[in-house]
Design an enzyme around this catalytic site. Structure first.
Site, PDB file in Angstrom:
ATOM      1  N   TRP A  99       0.845  -1.202   0.000  1.00 15.31           N
ATOM      2  CA  TRP A  99       0.000   0.000   0.000  1.00 15.31           C
ATOM      3  C   TRP A  99       0.876   1.245   0.000  1.00 15.31           C
ATOM      4  CZ3 TRP A  99      -4.329  -1.160  -1.891  1.00 15.31           C
ATOM      5  CH2 TRP A  99      -5.055  -2.293  -1.496  1.00 15.31           C
ATOM      6  N   ASP A 166      -1.575   7.084   6.153  1.00 16.30           N
ATOM      7  CA  ASP A 166      -2.636   6.161   5.754  1.00 16.30           C
ATOM      8  C   ASP A 166      -2.912   5.287   6.981  1.00 16.30           C
ATOM      9  OD1 ASP A 166      -4.182   4.043   4.842  1.00 16.30           O
ATOM     10  OD2 ASP A 166      -2.851   3.487   3.191  1.00 16.30           O
ATOM     11  N   LYS A 190     -12.078  -1.263   7.293  1.00 18.51           N
ATOM     12  CA  LYS A 190     -11.334  -2.126   8.204  1.00 18.51           C
ATOM     13  C   LYS A 190     -11.850  -1.936   9.641  1.00 18.51           C
ATOM     14  CE  LYS A 190      -8.659  -2.963   4.552  1.00 18.51           C
ATOM     15  NZ  LYS A 190      -7.841  -1.954   3.909  1.00 18.51           N
TER      16      LYS A 190
HETATM   17  C1  LIG Z   1      -7.159  -1.683   2.563  1.00 18.39           C
HETATM   18  C2  LIG Z   1      -6.054  -0.697   2.536  1.00 18.39           C
HETATM   19  C3  LIG Z   1      -5.913   0.229   1.489  1.00 18.39           C
HETATM   20  C4  LIG Z   1      -6.808   0.225   0.258  1.00 18.39           C
HETATM   21  O1  LIG Z   1      -8.024   0.746   0.571  1.00 18.39           O
HETATM   22  P1  LIG Z   1      -9.139   0.975  -0.578  1.00 18.39           P
HETATM   23  O2  LIG Z   1     -10.205   1.683   0.194  1.00 18.39           O
HETATM   24  O3  LIG Z   1      -9.533  -0.368  -1.063  1.00 18.39           O
HETATM   25  O4  LIG Z   1      -8.533   1.807  -1.646  1.00 18.39           O
HETATM   26  C5  LIG Z   1      -4.903   1.159   1.569  1.00 18.39           C
HETATM   27  N1  LIG Z   1      -4.056   1.179   2.616  1.00 18.39           N
HETATM   28  C6  LIG Z   1      -4.152   0.286   3.626  1.00 18.39           C
HETATM   29  C7  LIG Z   1      -3.202   0.375   4.762  1.00 18.39           C
HETATM   30  C8  LIG Z   1      -5.160  -0.668   3.617  1.00 18.39           C
HETATM   31  O5  LIG Z   1      -5.264  -1.545   4.634  1.00 18.39           O
END
Ligand SMILES: *Cc1c(COP(=O)(O)O)cnc(C)c1O
Length: 355
Positions: A99, A166, A190
Protein backbone atom coordinates in the site's frame (compact mmCIF):
# COMPACT_ATOMS: atom_id res chain seq x y z
CA UNK A 1 -22.49 -23.27 13.29
CA UNK A 2 -21.26 -19.95 14.65
CA UNK A 3 -18.88 -18.23 12.25
CA UNK A 4 -15.84 -16.35 13.47
CA UNK A 5 -15.04 -13.59 11.00
CA UNK A 6 -11.33 -12.78 10.56
CA UNK A 7 -11.63 -11.14 7.14
CA UNK A 8 -9.05 -8.43 6.39
CA UNK A 9 -11.58 -5.93 5.00
CA UNK A 10 -14.41 -5.53 4.47
CA UNK A 11 -14.77 -7.31 7.76
CA UNK A 12 -16.72 -7.80 10.94
CA UNK A 13 -18.81 -4.86 12.21
CA UNK A 14 -20.42 -4.35 15.62
CA UNK A 15 -23.75 -6.18 15.95
CA UNK A 16 -25.45 -2.99 17.10
CA UNK A 17 -24.38 -1.20 13.91
CA UNK A 18 -25.81 -3.98 11.76
CA UNK A 19 -29.11 -3.91 13.69
CA UNK A 20 -29.41 -0.12 13.30
CA UNK A 21 -28.58 -0.42 9.60
CA UNK A 22 -31.35 -2.99 9.07
CA UNK A 23 -33.85 -0.79 10.88
CA UNK A 24 -32.76 2.32 8.94
CA UNK A 25 -33.11 0.59 5.59
CA UNK A 26 -36.77 0.11 6.46
CA UNK A 27 -37.43 3.43 8.14
CA UNK A 28 -34.86 6.19 8.57
CA UNK A 29 -35.26 8.56 11.48
CA UNK A 30 -39.03 7.93 11.69
CA UNK A 31 -39.56 9.46 8.26
CA UNK A 32 -41.38 6.39 6.97
CA UNK A 33 -38.75 6.19 4.21
CA UNK A 34 -35.69 3.97 4.16
CA UNK A 35 -32.15 5.37 4.29
CA UNK A 36 -31.35 3.98 0.83
CA UNK A 37 -34.20 6.09 -0.54
CA UNK A 38 -33.86 9.46 1.20
CA UNK A 39 -32.34 12.64 -0.16
CA UNK A 40 -29.01 13.64 1.34
CA UNK A 41 -30.56 17.08 1.82
CA UNK A 42 -33.05 15.67 4.33
CA UNK A 43 -32.63 17.48 7.70
CA UNK A 44 -32.35 14.10 9.47
CA UNK A 45 -29.43 13.26 7.24
CA UNK A 46 -27.66 16.55 7.84
CA UNK A 47 -27.86 15.74 11.55
CA UNK A 48 -26.23 12.32 10.99
CA UNK A 49 -23.40 13.97 9.00
CA UNK A 50 -22.82 16.51 11.79
CA UNK A 51 -22.96 13.83 14.50
CA UNK A 52 -20.54 11.57 12.62
CA UNK A 53 -18.04 14.42 12.34
CA UNK A 54 -18.49 15.15 16.04
CA UNK A 55 -17.91 11.48 16.95
CA UNK A 56 -14.60 11.60 15.06
CA UNK A 57 -13.61 14.81 16.87
CA UNK A 58 -14.57 13.46 20.29
CA UNK A 59 -13.06 9.98 19.94
CA UNK A 60 -9.74 11.15 18.47
CA UNK A 61 -9.66 14.40 20.42
CA UNK A 62 -9.08 16.29 17.17
CA UNK A 63 -7.69 19.79 17.83
CA UNK A 64 -9.00 23.07 16.38
CA UNK A 65 -7.86 23.77 12.84
CA UNK A 66 -8.62 20.30 11.48
CA UNK A 67 -11.55 19.22 9.30
CA UNK A 68 -12.99 15.71 8.96
CA UNK A 69 -14.18 14.74 5.49
CA UNK A 70 -16.15 11.76 4.20
CA UNK A 71 -15.39 11.08 0.56
CA UNK A 72 -15.69 8.33 -2.04
CA UNK A 73 -12.96 6.45 -3.86
CA UNK A 74 -11.27 4.52 -1.07
CA UNK A 75 -7.81 4.99 0.38
CA UNK A 76 -6.31 4.30 -3.06
CA UNK A 77 -7.85 7.48 -4.47
CA UNK A 78 -6.17 9.44 -1.67
CA UNK A 79 -2.81 8.14 -2.92
CA UNK A 80 -3.30 10.64 -5.76
CA UNK A 81 -5.24 13.35 -3.88
CA UNK A 82 -2.38 13.74 -1.39
CA UNK A 83 0.38 14.75 -3.85
CA UNK A 84 -2.11 16.70 -5.99
CA UNK A 85 -2.95 18.92 -3.03
CA UNK A 86 0.25 18.91 -0.98
CA UNK A 87 3.32 18.36 -3.14
CA UNK A 88 5.26 21.18 -4.77
CA UNK A 89 8.61 19.62 -5.55
CA UNK A 90 9.39 16.74 -3.29
CA UNK A 91 7.79 14.27 -0.91
CA UNK A 92 9.19 11.56 1.36
CA UNK A 93 7.66 8.10 1.80
CA UNK A 94 8.33 5.24 4.20
CA UNK A 95 7.92 2.00 2.26
CA UNK A 96 6.50 -0.58 4.65
CA UNK A 97 4.32 -2.59 2.28
CA UNK A 98 2.53 -2.64 -1.05
CA UNK A 99 0.00 0.00 0.00
CA UNK A 100 2.85 2.35 0.90
CA UNK A 101 4.55 1.52 -2.41
CA UNK A 102 1.37 2.22 -4.35
CA UNK A 103 0.99 5.57 -2.58
CA UNK A 104 4.57 6.53 -3.52
CA UNK A 105 4.01 5.47 -7.13
CA UNK A 106 1.22 8.03 -7.56
CA UNK A 107 3.33 10.77 -5.94
CA UNK A 108 6.08 10.23 -8.52
CA UNK A 109 3.78 11.75 -11.14
CA UNK A 110 3.87 15.06 -9.28
CA UNK A 111 7.56 15.50 -8.42
CA UNK A 112 10.53 13.91 -6.67
CA UNK A 113 9.83 11.10 -4.27
CA UNK A 114 12.42 10.06 -1.73
CA UNK A 115 11.90 6.62 -0.22
CA UNK A 116 13.52 7.26 3.16
CA UNK A 117 13.58 3.57 4.06
CA UNK A 118 12.02 0.31 2.90
CA UNK A 119 11.55 -3.11 4.44
CA UNK A 120 11.00 -4.76 1.07
CA UNK A 121 14.30 -6.67 1.58
CA UNK A 122 12.56 -8.92 4.13
CA UNK A 123 9.11 -8.99 2.53
CA UNK A 124 7.96 -6.07 4.72
CA UNK A 125 8.14 -8.12 7.90
CA UNK A 126 9.43 -5.20 9.99
CA UNK A 127 9.19 -1.42 10.30
CA UNK A 128 12.44 0.36 9.30
CA UNK A 129 14.01 2.43 12.11
CA UNK A 130 16.68 5.12 12.25
CA UNK A 131 15.85 6.78 8.96
CA UNK A 132 16.16 10.49 8.31
CA UNK A 133 13.20 12.54 7.14
CA UNK A 134 14.42 15.15 4.62
CA UNK A 135 13.55 18.64 5.81
CA UNK A 136 13.09 19.89 2.24
CA UNK A 137 10.17 17.51 1.60
CA UNK A 138 6.68 18.97 1.40
CA UNK A 139 5.42 16.08 3.48
CA UNK A 140 6.37 12.67 4.87
CA UNK A 141 3.96 9.81 4.20
CA UNK A 142 3.64 6.71 6.37
CA UNK A 143 1.31 3.70 6.52
CA UNK A 144 0.70 3.10 10.22
CA UNK A 145 -0.58 -0.47 9.88
CA UNK A 146 0.52 -2.81 7.13
CA UNK A 147 -2.57 -4.93 6.67
CA UNK A 148 -0.95 -7.58 4.48
CA UNK A 149 2.19 -8.18 6.57
CA UNK A 150 0.88 -7.58 10.08
CA UNK A 151 3.30 -4.83 11.09
CA UNK A 152 2.33 -1.59 12.80
CA UNK A 153 3.90 1.70 13.83
CA UNK A 154 2.68 1.79 17.42
CA UNK A 155 3.55 5.38 18.32
CA UNK A 156 2.90 8.80 16.83
CA UNK A 157 6.24 9.76 15.33
CA UNK A 158 7.77 13.23 15.26
CA UNK A 159 8.31 14.64 11.80
CA UNK A 160 10.06 17.90 10.88
CA UNK A 161 7.74 18.22 7.86
CA UNK A 162 3.98 17.68 7.46
CA UNK A 163 3.21 14.10 8.45
CA UNK A 164 0.59 12.30 6.32
CA UNK A 165 -0.63 8.88 7.43
CA UNK A 166 -2.64 6.16 5.75
CA UNK A 167 -4.42 4.72 8.81
CA UNK A 168 -6.87 2.55 6.88
CA UNK A 169 -6.41 -0.51 9.03
CA UNK A 170 -5.68 0.81 12.52
CA UNK A 171 -7.71 3.99 12.80
CA UNK A 172 -9.72 4.12 16.06
CA UNK A 173 -7.82 1.14 17.47
CA UNK A 174 -5.82 3.29 19.88
CA UNK A 175 -5.66 6.93 20.99
CA UNK A 176 -3.71 9.05 18.47
CA UNK A 177 -2.07 12.43 18.99
CA UNK A 178 -3.67 14.02 15.93
CA UNK A 179 -1.66 17.22 16.43
CA UNK A 180 1.45 15.36 15.22
CA UNK A 181 -0.17 14.73 11.83
CA UNK A 182 -1.00 17.18 9.07
CA UNK A 183 -3.36 14.64 7.57
CA UNK A 184 -4.74 11.17 8.32
CA UNK A 185 -6.82 9.21 5.85
CA UNK A 186 -8.13 5.74 5.10
CA UNK A 187 -10.85 3.53 3.75
CA UNK A 188 -13.55 2.86 6.34
CA UNK A 189 -13.87 -0.86 5.65
CA UNK A 190 -11.33 -2.13 8.20
CA UNK A 191 -12.22 -0.51 11.50
CA UNK A 192 -14.89 2.15 11.12
CA UNK A 193 -17.58 0.92 8.75
CA UNK A 194 -18.41 -0.84 5.52
CA UNK A 195 -16.72 -0.25 2.17
CA UNK A 196 -17.73 2.89 0.30
CA UNK A 197 -16.58 5.81 2.42
CA UNK A 198 -13.11 7.27 2.90
CA UNK A 199 -12.24 9.42 5.91
CA UNK A 200 -9.84 12.36 5.71
CA UNK A 201 -8.68 14.35 8.73
CA UNK A 202 -6.80 17.39 7.49
CA UNK A 203 -5.23 20.50 9.00
CA UNK A 204 -6.62 23.33 6.93
CA UNK A 205 -3.50 25.49 6.93
CA UNK A 206 -1.55 22.96 4.82
CA UNK A 207 -3.80 23.63 1.83
CA UNK A 208 -3.42 26.23 -0.90
CA UNK A 209 0.38 25.96 -0.99
CA UNK A 210 0.88 24.27 -4.36
CA UNK A 211 1.31 25.97 -7.73
CA UNK A 212 -0.69 23.62 -9.91
CA UNK A 213 -4.36 23.82 -10.76
CA UNK A 214 -6.41 21.25 -8.90
CA UNK A 215 -9.65 19.89 -10.41
CA UNK A 216 -12.59 20.93 -8.22
CA UNK A 217 -13.51 17.42 -7.05
CA UNK A 218 -9.89 16.65 -6.09
CA UNK A 219 -9.31 19.89 -4.17
CA UNK A 220 -9.78 19.25 -0.44
CA UNK A 221 -10.92 22.86 -0.04
CA UNK A 222 -14.03 22.07 -2.09
CA UNK A 223 -15.04 19.35 0.33
CA UNK A 224 -14.18 21.45 3.39
CA UNK A 225 -16.30 24.34 2.07
CA UNK A 226 -19.26 22.05 1.35
CA UNK A 227 -18.90 19.89 4.51
CA UNK A 228 -18.42 16.72 2.41
CA UNK A 229 -21.65 17.46 0.50
CA UNK A 230 -20.18 18.98 -2.67
CA UNK A 231 -21.60 15.96 -4.42
CA UNK A 232 -23.72 13.09 -3.09
CA UNK A 233 -21.90 11.58 -0.14
CA UNK A 234 -21.91 7.78 0.40
CA UNK A 235 -25.02 8.02 2.57
CA UNK A 236 -25.42 4.45 3.71
CA UNK A 237 -21.73 3.72 4.52
CA UNK A 238 -21.59 6.96 6.50
CA UNK A 239 -24.68 5.91 8.44
CA UNK A 240 -23.08 2.57 9.36
CA UNK A 241 -19.89 4.44 10.30
CA UNK A 242 -21.99 6.66 12.60
CA UNK A 243 -23.40 3.59 14.32
CA UNK A 244 -19.95 1.93 14.51
CA UNK A 245 -18.42 5.00 16.17
CA UNK A 246 -21.34 5.24 18.61
CA UNK A 247 -20.48 1.67 19.63
CA UNK A 248 -16.80 2.64 20.17
CA UNK A 249 -17.91 5.59 22.29
CA UNK A 250 -20.26 3.45 24.38
CA UNK A 251 -17.43 0.97 25.02
CA UNK A 252 -15.48 3.81 26.60
CA UNK A 253 -13.65 5.36 23.65
CA UNK A 254 -10.17 4.71 22.35
CA UNK A 255 -8.39 4.05 25.67
CA UNK A 256 -10.86 1.23 26.33
CA UNK A 257 -10.68 0.03 22.72
CA UNK A 258 -6.88 -0.08 22.84
CA UNK A 259 -6.94 -2.12 26.07
CA UNK A 260 -9.28 -4.70 24.52
CA UNK A 261 -7.23 -4.80 21.31
CA UNK A 262 -4.03 -5.44 23.29
CA UNK A 263 -5.72 -8.26 25.20
CA UNK A 264 -6.95 -9.93 22.01
CA UNK A 265 -3.56 -9.61 20.30
CA UNK A 266 -1.66 -10.90 23.35
CA UNK A 267 -3.91 -13.95 23.50
CA UNK A 268 -3.36 -14.84 19.85
CA UNK A 269 0.37 -14.03 19.63
CA UNK A 270 0.83 -15.89 22.92
CA UNK A 271 -0.60 -19.01 21.33
CA UNK A 272 1.46 -18.59 18.14
CA UNK A 273 4.63 -18.35 20.25
CA UNK A 274 3.67 -21.25 22.51
CA UNK A 275 2.37 -23.68 19.86
CA UNK A 276 5.19 -25.65 18.24
CA UNK A 277 3.29 -25.96 14.96
CA UNK A 278 3.04 -22.23 14.19
CA UNK A 279 5.38 -19.28 13.90
CA UNK A 280 4.69 -15.54 13.50
CA UNK A 281 6.03 -13.75 10.41
CA UNK A 282 6.34 -10.15 11.68
CA UNK A 283 9.21 -8.82 13.81
CA UNK A 284 8.01 -9.08 17.42
CA UNK A 285 8.42 -5.39 18.32
CA UNK A 286 6.43 -4.38 15.22
CA UNK A 287 3.59 -6.88 15.53
CA UNK A 288 0.25 -5.41 14.53
CA UNK A 289 -2.65 -5.41 16.99
CA UNK A 290 -5.00 -5.66 14.00
CA UNK A 291 -3.62 -8.24 11.53
CA UNK A 292 -1.93 -11.30 13.00
CA UNK A 293 0.17 -13.16 10.41
CA UNK A 294 1.57 -16.63 10.99
CA UNK A 295 2.74 -19.69 9.05
CA UNK A 296 3.34 -23.35 9.83
CA UNK A 297 6.60 -23.81 11.74
CA UNK A 298 9.66 -25.65 10.45
CA UNK A 299 8.84 -29.33 10.17
CA UNK A 300 5.07 -28.78 9.86
CA UNK A 301 4.98 -26.87 6.58
CA UNK A 302 3.08 -29.65 4.84
CA UNK A 303 0.20 -29.25 7.33
CA UNK A 304 -1.01 -25.87 6.08
CA UNK A 305 -3.96 -27.18 4.08
CA UNK A 306 -4.89 -29.53 6.96
CA UNK A 307 -5.05 -26.69 9.46
CA UNK A 308 -7.02 -24.55 7.02
CA UNK A 309 -9.63 -27.31 6.66
CA UNK A 310 -9.63 -28.02 10.42
CA UNK A 311 -10.21 -24.33 11.23
CA UNK A 312 -12.91 -24.01 8.58
CA UNK A 313 -14.83 -26.92 10.10
CA UNK A 314 -14.81 -25.02 13.39
CA UNK A 315 -16.27 -21.86 11.88
CA UNK A 316 -13.12 -19.80 11.23
CA UNK A 317 -13.62 -17.52 8.22
CA UNK A 318 -11.06 -15.40 6.37
CA UNK A 319 -7.83 -16.68 7.93
CA UNK A 320 -6.00 -17.34 4.69
CA UNK A 321 -2.88 -15.19 4.49
CA UNK A 322 -2.40 -12.72 1.64
CA UNK A 323 -0.81 -14.43 -1.36
CA UNK A 324 2.39 -12.40 -0.96
CA UNK A 325 2.97 -13.74 2.58
CA UNK A 326 1.22 -17.13 2.53
CA UNK A 327 0.13 -19.02 5.63
CA UNK A 328 -2.52 -17.40 7.76
CA UNK A 329 -3.72 -13.95 8.68
CA UNK A 330 -6.30 -13.36 11.37
CA UNK A 331 -7.60 -9.81 11.28
CA UNK A 332 -8.82 -8.94 14.75
CA UNK A 333 -10.15 -5.43 14.22
CA UNK A 334 -12.11 -3.49 16.86
CA UNK A 335 -15.37 -5.33 16.20
CA UNK A 336 -13.85 -8.83 16.30
CA UNK A 337 -14.96 -10.17 19.69
CA UNK A 338 -12.59 -11.77 22.21
CA UNK A 339 -14.79 -14.85 21.86
CA UNK A 340 -13.67 -15.28 18.24
CA UNK A 341 -9.99 -14.88 19.12
CA UNK A 342 -10.44 -17.47 21.88
CA UNK A 343 -12.13 -19.83 19.41
CA UNK A 344 -9.16 -19.55 17.02
CA UNK A 345 -6.68 -20.13 19.86
CA UNK A 346 -8.67 -23.20 21.00
CA UNK A 347 -8.64 -24.45 17.43
CA UNK A 348 -4.83 -24.10 17.21
CA UNK A 349 -4.41 -25.94 20.54
CA UNK A 350 -6.72 -28.74 19.45
CA UNK A 351 -4.89 -29.12 16.15
CA UNK A 352 -1.58 -29.46 18.00
CA UNK A 353 -3.05 -31.97 20.47
CA UNK A 354 -4.54 -34.09 17.70
CA UNK A 355 -1.30 -34.24 15.83
C1 LIG B 1 -7.16 -1.68 2.56
C2 LIG B 1 -6.05 -0.70 2.54
C3 LIG B 1 -5.91 0.23 1.49
C4 LIG B 1 -6.81 0.22 0.26
O1 LIG B 1 -8.02 0.75 0.57
P1 LIG B 1 -9.14 0.98 -0.58
O2 LIG B 1 -10.21 1.68 0.19
O3 LIG B 1 -9.53 -0.37 -1.06
O4 LIG B 1 -8.53 1.81 -1.65
C5 LIG B 1 -4.90 1.16 1.57
N1 LIG B 1 -4.06 1.18 2.62
C6 LIG B 1 -4.15 0.29 3.63
C7 LIG B 1 -3.20 0.37 4.76
C8 LIG B 1 -5.16 -0.67 3.62
O5 LIG B 1 -5.26 -1.55 4.63
Amino acid sequence: MKKHNFNAGPCVLPKSAIESAIAAIKNFDETGIGILEISHRTPGWERIMAETEQLWKDLLNIPEGYKVLFLGGGASTQFCYVPFNLMNKKAAYLQTGVWAKKAAKEAKMFGDVEIVASSEDKNYSYIPKNYTIPTDADYFHITTNNTIYGTEIHTDIDSPVNLVADMSSDIMSRPVDVSKYAMIYGGAQKNVGPAGVTFVIIREDILGKVGRQIPTIIDYRTHIKESSMFNTPPVFPIFVMHETLKWVKELGGLEAMHKINKEKAELLYGEIDRNKMFVGTAAKEDRSLMNVCFVMAEGYQDKEADFMAFAKERGMVGIKGHRSVGGFRASIYNACPMESVQALVDCMKEFENNF
